[in-house]
Design a protein around this motif. Structure first.
Motif, mmCIF file in Angstrom:
data_model
loop_
_atom_site.group_PDB
_atom_site.id
_atom_site.type_symbol
_atom_site.label_atom_id
_atom_site.label_comp_id
_atom_site.label_asym_id
_atom_site.label_seq_id
_atom_site.Cartn_x
_atom_site.Cartn_y
_atom_site.Cartn_z
ATOM 1 N N GLU A 26 0.810 -1.219 0.000
ATOM 2 C CA GLU A 26 0.000 0.000 0.000
ATOM 3 C C GLU A 26 0.845 1.272 0.000
ATOM 4 N N ASP A 27 2.123 1.149 0.340
ATOM 5 C CA ASP A 27 3.034 2.296 0.368
ATOM 6 C C ASP A 27 3.536 2.553 -1.042
ATOM 7 N N ARG A 28 2.834 3.421 -1.775
ATOM 8 C CA ARG A 28 3.257 3.738 -3.130
ATOM 9 C C ARG A 28 3.099 5.222 -3.378
ATOM 10 N N GLY A 29 3.878 5.719 -4.299
ATOM 11 C CA GLY A 29 3.817 7.124 -4.625
ATOM 12 C C GLY A 29 4.672 7.409 -5.835
ATOM 13 N N GLY A 30 4.798 8.685 -6.136
ATOM 14 C CA GLY A 30 5.592 9.079 -7.286
ATOM 15 C C GLY A 30 5.801 10.572 -7.318
ATOM 16 N N ILE A 31 6.669 10.989 -8.220
ATOM 17 C CA ILE A 31 7.013 12.396 -8.358
ATOM 18 C C ILE A 31 7.386 12.687 -9.809
ATOM 19 N N THR A 32 6.990 13.858 -10.292
ATOM 20 C CA THR A 32 7.417 14.310 -11.608
ATOM 21 C C THR A 32 8.881 14.678 -11.523
ATOM 22 N N CYS A 33 9.653 14.215 -12.494
ATOM 23 C CA CYS A 33 11.100 14.380 -12.414
ATOM 24 C C CYS A 33 11.696 14.615 -13.800
ATOM 25 N N THR A 34 12.687 15.494 -13.868
ATOM 26 C CA THR A 34 13.436 15.709 -15.102
ATOM 27 C C THR A 34 14.922 15.399 -14.922
ATOM 28 N N ALA A 35 15.357 15.150 -13.691
ATOM 29 C CA ALA A 35 16.774 14.880 -13.416
ATOM 30 C C ALA A 35 17.029 13.378 -13.461
ATOM 31 N N ILE A 36 17.065 12.844 -14.690
ATOM 32 C CA ILE A 36 17.219 11.414 -14.928
ATOM 33 C C ILE A 36 18.202 11.229 -16.076
ATOM 34 N N CYS A 37 19.101 10.262 -15.938
ATOM 35 C CA CYS A 37 19.994 9.964 -17.060
ATOM 36 C C CYS A 37 20.492 8.523 -16.983
ATOM 37 N N SER A 38 21.009 8.059 -18.100
ATOM 38 C CA SER A 38 21.609 6.733 -18.158
ATOM 39 C C SER A 38 22.962 6.800 -17.466
ATOM 40 N N ALA A 39 23.242 5.823 -16.618
ATOM 41 C CA ALA A 39 24.538 5.757 -15.946
ATOM 42 C C ALA A 39 25.443 4.742 -16.623
ATOM 43 N N SER A 63 11.453 15.918 -0.481
ATOM 44 C CA SER A 63 10.293 15.279 -1.094
ATOM 45 C C SER A 63 9.948 13.977 -0.372
ATOM 46 N N PRO A 64 8.658 13.747 -0.089
ATOM 47 C CA PRO A 64 8.257 12.472 0.493
ATOM 48 C C PRO A 64 8.631 11.282 -0.414
ATOM 49 N N ALA A 65 8.710 11.520 -1.717
ATOM 50 C CA ALA A 65 9.079 10.453 -2.649
ATOM 51 C C ALA A 65 10.499 9.958 -2.391
ATOM 52 N N ARG A 66 11.358 10.827 -1.909
ATOM 53 C CA ARG A 66 12.743 10.430 -1.636
ATOM 54 C C ARG A 66 12.771 9.311 -0.606
ATOM 55 N N ASP A 67 12.050 9.479 0.499
ATOM 56 C CA ASP A 67 12.015 8.459 1.541
ATOM 57 C C ASP A 67 11.268 7.210 1.074
ATOM 58 N N GLY A 68 10.225 7.395 0.267
ATOM 59 C CA GLY A 68 9.482 6.256 -0.252
ATOM 60 C C GLY A 68 10.336 5.379 -1.156
ATOM 61 N N ILE A 69 11.114 6.009 -2.013
ATOM 62 C CA ILE A 69 12.007 5.261 -2.900
ATOM 63 C C ILE A 69 13.040 4.503 -2.073
ATOM 64 N N ALA A 70 13.614 5.169 -1.080
ATOM 65 C CA ALA A 70 14.620 4.525 -0.232
ATOM 66 C C ALA A 70 14.022 3.325 0.513
ATOM 67 N N ARG A 71 12.804 3.477 1.044
ATOM 68 C CA ARG A 71 12.144 2.369 1.752
ATOM 69 C C ARG A 71 11.884 1.194 0.820
ATOM 70 N N ALA A 72 11.439 1.498 -0.402
ATOM 71 C CA ALA A 72 11.070 0.445 -1.352
ATOM 72 C C ALA A 72 12.290 -0.301 -1.880
ATOM 73 N N GLY A 73 13.429 0.381 -1.953
ATOM 74 C CA GLY A 73 14.625 -0.258 -2.499
ATOM 75 C C GLY A 73 14.590 -0.404 -4.006
ATOM 76 N N ALA A 74 13.609 0.211 -4.630
ATOM 77 C CA ALA A 74 13.439 0.118 -6.078
ATOM 78 C C ALA A 74 12.604 1.299 -6.550
#
Length: 174
Positions: free
Chosen positions: A42-55, A70-81
């Protein structure tokens, strides 16, 4: 071959004038618009982002930069993906919904979403979807840089939504 990490001291704080000039210059750079999503149950979310690139292409990896506040920062870290859903120029309403800190409507009510193999929401008809498993998190300035191994991809036809100078843009046909 061994991995080498190079550390360079952070620069001294920039003047506000220089920061403002930097922000103005960056507004002149057109960027692709994506929704970066995360999910674990149930812990899901998202954010509009333009700072993305291929590594890396071998093996495939992406870099996503998210503001630490951003709350999305902590959500991404918790999810691990996370998943990166690059929008078409017809999906600007979805970009707006995920860019607002307090939405009138739930942003996942817009568009058709499924759940990816890593648990993050995947947007149908996005020009490209990348599902990533986090390898590293690097704190830099006021942002967290997530580096993720790409574990699944899918594409769909469509023209990419861009962002420049405070507005969503479309690519011109030649």
């Amino acid at each position: 071959m061994t991995d080498t990490t190079i550390s360079i001291a952070a620069p001294s704080p920039a003047s506000q004038r220089f920061v403002d000039e930097y922000k103005t210059a960056m507004r002149h750079v057109a960027s692709q618009v994506a929704i970066v999503t995360y999910g674990r149950g149930e812990d899901r979310g998202g954010i509009t982002c333009t700072a993305i690139c291929s590594a890396s292409t071998e093996p495939p990896a992406l870099v996503v930069c998210i503001n630490r506040s951003s709350p999305a920062r902590d959500g991404i870290a918790r999810a691990g993906a996370f998943a990166v859903n690059h929008l078409t120029d017809e999906q600007s309403e979805i970009a707006r919904a995920f860019s607002q800190s307090s939405q009138v409507a739930a942003p996942f009510d817009l568009g058709q979403w499924s759940t990816g193999s890593e648990g993050a929401p995947i947007l149908a008809q996005a020009t490209a979807n990348f599902e990533c498993r986090i390898d590293q998190c690097i704190e830099i300035g006021g942002h967290t840089m997530f580096i993720g191994w790409v574990v699944a991809v899918q594409t769909a036809p469509g023209s990419t939504l861009l962002y420049r100078d405070g507005f969503f843009r479309r690519l011109a046909q030649e």
